[in-house]
Scaffold this motif. Structure first.
Motif, short mmCIF file in Angstrom:
data_model
loop_
_atom_site.label_atom_id
_atom_site.label_comp_id
_atom_site.label_asym_id
_atom_site.label_seq_id
_atom_site.Cartn_x
_atom_site.Cartn_y
_atom_site.Cartn_z
N ALA A 450 50.91 40.13 55.91
CA ALA A 450 51.19 41.42 55.30
C ALA A 450 52.37 42.07 56.01
O ALA A 450 52.63 41.83 57.20
CB ALA A 450 49.97 42.33 55.39
N PHE A 451 53.09 42.92 55.28
CA PHE A 451 54.31 43.50 55.83
C PHE A 451 54.07 44.33 57.09
O PHE A 451 54.84 44.20 58.06
CB PHE A 451 55.01 44.35 54.76
N PRO A 452 53.04 45.18 57.16
CA PRO A 452 52.81 45.92 58.41
C PRO A 452 52.58 45.00 59.61
O PRO A 452 53.05 45.29 60.72
CB PRO A 452 51.57 46.76 58.09
N GLN A 453 51.87 43.92 59.39
CA GLN A 453 51.65 42.96 60.48
C GLN A 453 52.96 42.29 60.89
O GLN A 453 53.22 42.09 62.08
CB GLN A 453 50.63 41.90 60.06
N PHE A 454 53.78 41.97 59.90
CA PHE A 454 55.10 41.39 60.17
C PHE A 454 55.92 42.31 61.07
O PHE A 454 56.54 41.85 62.05
CB PHE A 454 55.84 41.14 58.85
N PHE A 496 65.00 39.14 58.12
CA PHE A 496 63.74 38.40 57.96
C PHE A 496 62.95 39.00 56.80
O PHE A 496 62.40 38.28 55.96
CB PHE A 496 62.92 38.47 59.25
N ALA A 497 62.86 40.33 56.76
CA ALA A 497 62.10 41.01 55.72
C ALA A 497 62.69 40.72 54.34
O ALA A 497 61.96 40.51 53.37
CB ALA A 497 62.09 42.51 55.98
N ARG A 498 64.02 40.71 54.24
CA ARG A 498 64.66 40.42 52.95
C ARG A 498 64.27 39.03 52.46
O ARG A 498 63.92 38.83 51.30
CB ARG A 498 66.18 40.53 53.08
N GLN A 499 64.37 38.04 53.35
CA GLN A 499 64.12 36.67 52.93
C GLN A 499 62.64 36.37 52.72
O GLN A 499 62.29 35.44 52.00
CB GLN A 499 64.75 35.70 53.94
N TYR A 506 64.13 45.08 53.11
CA TYR A 506 65.33 45.14 53.98
C TYR A 506 65.78 46.59 54.13
O TYR A 506 66.01 47.07 55.25
CB TYR A 506 66.45 44.31 53.35
N TYR A 507 65.88 47.29 53.01
CA TYR A 507 66.35 48.68 53.07
C TYR A 507 65.31 49.62 53.68
O TYR A 507 65.67 50.62 54.29
CB TYR A 507 66.76 49.15 51.67
N ASP A 508 64.03 49.30 53.53
CA ASP A 508 62.99 50.09 54.20
C ASP A 508 63.26 50.15 55.70
O ASP A 508 63.01 51.18 56.35
CB ASP A 508 61.61 49.48 53.96
N ILE A 509 63.76 49.07 56.25
CA ILE A 509 63.99 48.98 57.70
C ILE A 509 65.31 49.61 58.10
O ILE A 509 65.37 50.46 58.99
CB ILE A 509 63.91 47.51 58.16
N VAL A 510 66.42 49.22 57.45
CA VAL A 510 67.73 49.66 57.92
C VAL A 510 67.98 51.14 57.63
O VAL A 510 68.70 51.82 58.38
CB VAL A 510 68.87 48.81 57.33
N LEU A 511 67.38 51.67 56.57
CA LEU A 511 67.64 53.07 56.23
C LEU A 511 66.93 54.05 57.15
O LEU A 511 67.35 55.20 57.27
CB LEU A 511 67.24 53.34 54.77
N GLN A 512 65.87 53.60 57.81
CA GLN A 512 65.11 54.50 58.68
C GLN A 512 65.97 55.08 59.80
O GLN A 512 65.81 56.25 60.18
CB GLN A 512 63.92 53.76 59.29
#
Length: 523
Positions: A450-454, A496-499, A506-512
């Motif tokens: 799951a994404f939160p675990q990632f 990693f998230a994008r792929q 990807y944008y969830d991470i970089v935009l923060q």
């Protein structure tokens, strides 16, 4: 600062500058001209015939014609260019907004066609192709173990809509080879990368170029965000080198009130063509912010200029590229084309934002070098503007012509301790290749996660940070990593998230932690 670090941003920018050159503002049409140039054309034709028939050795006269055309255009302006057939086909395909094929993002990895990710809901995705798969054969055509030219590779994967192709695939994660039938279909080439909510009321739309489908994509993104409660909008035009003028105008029309001037053009005969907003705008009152940087050009500058000059919203970022020339395209029978500058465009206050090009094309595209060295990327006070090119908006705000859109809110390049090389590297394709190679041997470790675990896993480990540092150094770049660990880890995690999960993650991470996003939300 070491030599590699010093020049890395310039090398990366040069690649983007090519995109600006090819992807500039277009008014397409085929033209035939005659008249006073007939004698000159006859002279060229006679010379080529003379060479073809009489020269002592065999000569490819087509290459001479190409060279002649390029030499003629090099004496005009940097955006009047000749596109050979293969380049013209690629450019036309990119601006069309879709193509017919199997729908995979891939790159050649050790002489194999490696799938980075199938296009969501595309032909390969529906057929079960997965990230990391190697496509060994398309029908009977071998695609591995040799260096195929791109046109040959693409022709094997593309085809007519609805046509079938049998792919032989090796799936490394399962250590098996299998065959799968893929029905080719129309695959979109997105110009709107993502549309997400930054908070409860602010929507974010990232546009990478202005293609034939951009306005339709923008409208879909807008509708999605409006349903999510958007009352304020951030439009990200960073690294957008331009494209079709009409698409930028249609978006501007959605944001401006009836009768407001969007842009006007003027040709050498003094003819002025003005474009005004209509009363059909779907977002004429909510707060608008436009993000730009040194690689935002042409149609991007039209949209930003229309918003700034009409006091419609803030421009946030760094001074844009400075392309205010309009091209028209003339096609030739062999599939090549010339894009010729036919007019200049002006923002609503009457300013031209075309930067000077009287020192030649090479110096023109090296202008970023001067911005880098002058400190303009880090301090707004280092931006050189001419008082003679000062204009006022209806509300009295001072804006400047003569070289790009100067932002209302300046945001410096995201650097720490002189690490601009790191910033440009982390936003380049090198990170994508690195992450693919890392996933290639560890894909099963992330399967079903799951994404939160990632995010927790990536936050706790320095494995990929250390591997990337070694990867870069082995490729001959000696960059300062230790002072930029958080920045490097952010972009590695995002890729990693994008792929693994798609573009939105990807944008969830970089935009923060994006400085321009923070400035947009604050102002």
């Amino acid at each position: 600062m070491n030599k590699n670090l010093k020049y890395l941003p310039i090398l990366l920018f040069a690649t983007l500058a090519l995109g600006i050159l090819i992807g500039g503002m277009l008014n397409l049409g085929r033209n035939n001209f005659s008249g006073k140039t007939a004698a000159q054309k006859n002279k060229l034709d006679r010379l080529l015939d003379f060479i073809d028939h009489e020269y002592v050795e065999n000569v490819n006269t087509d290459s001479i014609v190409d060279l002649t055309v390029n030499n003629i255009l090099s004496n005009l302006d940097p955006h009047s260019v000749y596109l050979p057939k293969d380049e013209q086909e690629v450019a036309a395909q990119t601006m069309k907004g879709d193509f017919v094929g199997i729908g995979v993002n891939f790159y050649m990895y050790r002489d194999s066609v490696a799938v980075i990710m199938p296009v969501k809901n595309g032909p390969s995705d529906k057929a079960g192709i997965q990230p990391g798969d190697r496509i060994l054969y398309a029908g009977n055509k071998k695609l591995f173990g040799r260096k195929l030219p791109n046109d040959s590779l693409f022709s094997a994967l593309k085809g007519n809509p609805g046509s079938d192709v049998e792919l032989t695939v090796f799936r490394k994660s399962d250590h098996k080879t299998f065959k799968v039938n893929v029905k080719r279909g129309t695959v979109p080439i997105k110009s709107v990368d993502v549309a997400v909510m930054l908070n409860a009321t602010t929507g974010y739309i990232k546009i990478n170029r202005f293609a034939e489908t951009t306005y339709d994509e923008f409208k879909s993104a807008f509708a999605k965000l409006r349903q999510s409660g958007m009352r304020e909008m951030v439009i990200d035009l960073r690294d957008n080198g331009g494209g079709y003028l009409e698409m930028a105008v249609e978006i501007a029309d959605d944001l401006l009130k009836d009768g407001q001037l969007i842009v006007f053009t003027k040709n050498k005969k003094g003819r002025i063509d003005k474009t005004f907003a209509t009363g059909n705008g779907s977002f004429e009152n909510g707060k608008v912010t436009i993000l730009v940087n040194e690689n935002s050009a042409s149609a991007s500058e039209i949209l930003a200029g229309a918003i700034q000059d009409n006091d419609r919203g803030n421009i946030v970022g760094r001074r844009s590229f400075g392309k205010g020339l309009v091209q028209r395209e003339m096609g030739f029978d062999d599939g090549s084309a010339v894009r010729l500058t036919i007019a200049k465009y002006y923002t609503p206050t009457g300013r031209s934002i075309q930067k000077p090009y009287d020192h030649g094309n090479e110096e023109y595209f090296k202008e970023f070098d001067h911005r880098f060295e002058s400190g303009e990327l880090y301090e707004k006070d280092s931006i050189h503007v001419a008082d003679s090119l000062k204009f006022k908006t209806p509300k009295g705000k001072i804006v400047y012509g003569g070289g790009g859109i100067v932002p209302d809110v300046f945001v410096p390049l995201e650097v720490e301790h002189g690490s601009e090389g790191i910033v440009y590297l982390m936003q380049s394709g090198a990170v994508s290749y690195f992450v693919f190679e890392q996933l290639d041997g560890r894909r099963n470790e992330f399967r079903g996660m799951a994404f939160p675990q990632f995010l927790q896993v990536m936050d706790k480990t320095d494995l990929y940070y250390n591997n990337f540092r070694d990867y870069v150094q082995k490729n001959g770049l000696d960059l300062e990593f230790d002072n930029n660990k958080a920045l490097v880890k952010k972009y590695i995690t995002a890729e990693f998230a994008r792929q693994l999960y798609g573009d939105d993650r990807y944008y969830d991470i970089v935009l923060q932690t994006d400085p321009m996003i923070k400035a947009a939300l604050k102002n």
